[in-house]
Write a protein that holds these residues in place. Structure first.
Motif, PDB file in Angstrom:
ATOM      1  N   ALA A   1       0.826  -1.214   0.000  1.00 54.78           N
ATOM      2  CA  ALA A   1       0.000   0.000   0.000  1.00 54.78           C
ATOM      3  C   ALA A   1       0.856   1.259   0.000  1.00 54.78           C
ATOM      4  O   ALA A   1       0.457   2.300  -0.551  1.00 54.78           O
ATOM      5  N   GLU A   2       2.034   1.169   0.601  1.00 58.58           N
ATOM      6  CA  GLU A   2       2.937   2.312   0.666  1.00 58.58           C
ATOM      7  C   GLU A   2       3.812   2.451  -0.582  1.00 58.58           C
ATOM      8  O   GLU A   2       4.586   3.408  -0.701  1.00 58.58           O
ATOM      9  N   GLY A   3       3.694   1.490  -1.488  1.00 61.34           N
ATOM     10  CA  GLY A   3       4.423   1.585  -2.746  1.00 61.34           C
ATOM     11  C   GLY A   3       5.878   1.161  -2.680  1.00 61.34           C
ATOM     12  O   GLY A   3       6.688   1.594  -3.509  1.00 61.34           O
ATOM     13  N   HIS A   4       6.236   0.304  -1.712  1.00 61.69           N
ATOM     14  CA  HIS A   4       7.628  -0.138  -1.611  1.00 61.69           C
ATOM     15  C   HIS A   4       7.977  -1.121  -2.731  1.00 61.69           C
ATOM     16  O   HIS A   4       7.132  -1.862  -3.210  1.00 61.69           O
ATOM     17  N   GLY A   5       9.228  -1.127  -3.104  1.00 63.52           N
ATOM     18  CA  GLY A   5       9.727  -2.020  -4.132  1.00 63.52           C
ATOM     19  C   GLY A   5      10.071  -1.252  -5.395  1.00 63.52           C
ATOM     20  O   GLY A   5       9.695  -0.079  -5.536  1.00 63.52           O
TER      21      GLY A   5
END
Length: 224
Positions: free
Chosen positions: A127-131
């Motif tokens: 949801a936080e857009g990591h990666g």
């Protein structure tokens, strides 16, 4: 050959190839004093993780399963300036011990510990857009290995490494009739990896101070 011999061989190579490290020694001592299970990677295995991350040139690492932070320290030390490591731990006591070990190692500015069930933490990271992450180390509950691997694959880049620990289960991985949830989880995971066209993978058996086990390593060969 006995476990005593395996341990002696581990000690021989570690004494010669791994310089004395008070910070790592203290981490293991504190883990034991806090009553954490003695399931940390062995020192030579920790060094292997460090070397793989270094060879990979990893700048972003996700570890699933922190325990007391021993493997976390090995991995984080391989990061270049500006690198980051996120590690997921479900047990508050383990996370607290790990936090102190990581702070003593001077890596608290590099490492972020996320407390909670790993699948919930992964959903939050999504949801936080990591990666994408450059390297994944999966070393948590084996029942969820398939879900962890799938998440890692979907948050990787071409060339990312996915390392999964404890896949041999003292040889029990070959027992098709096993009802052990960890063995069942490893078998599901291995079959998933085998059927996945976006990775090239292998698995290795290991013997040593931690007994008879092994790990799987996959390199992502295609983007999602």
């Amino acid at each position: 050959m006995s476990r005593e011999t395996w341990t002696a061989v581990d000690r021989y190579f570690s004494d010669l190839l791994l310089p004395n490290d008070p910070i790592l020694d203290a981490a293991l001592q504190d883990n034991a004093a806090a009553g954490l299970p003695s399931i940390d990677v062995a020192p030579n295995q920790g060094k292997l993780l460090n070397l793989l991350a270094t060879i990979q040139g990893a700048r972003t690492i996700l570890e699933i399963g922190t325990l007391g932070g021993y493997s976390t320290i090995w991995l984080a030390r391989a990061l270049p300036e500006g690198g980051r490591l996120i590690t997921l731990e479900s047990n508050p006591k383990h996370a607290e011990v790990a936090r102190k070990n990581i702070e003593r190692a001077g890596l608290d500015h590099v490492v972020e510990i996320r407390l909670g069930q790993a699948l919930d933490s992964l959903a939050q990271l999504d949801a936080e857009g990591h990666g994408p992450f450059d390297l994944f180390f999966i070393d948590a509950d084996k029942q969820s290995n398939s879900e962890y691997f799938q998440w890692a694959l979907n948050h990787s880049r071409k060339g990312s490494l996915i390392i999964t620990d404890n896949v041999v289960r003292n040889g029990n991985v070959v027992d098709e009739s096993s009802t052990d949830p960890s063995v069942e989880g490893v078998r599901r995971f291995t079959e998933l990896v085998a059927a996945e066209p976006r990775v090239s993978a292998t698995a290795l058996q290991t013997v040593g101070s931690k007994g008879y086990d092994g790990f799987a390593i996959a390199v992502v060969t295609e983007e999602k």
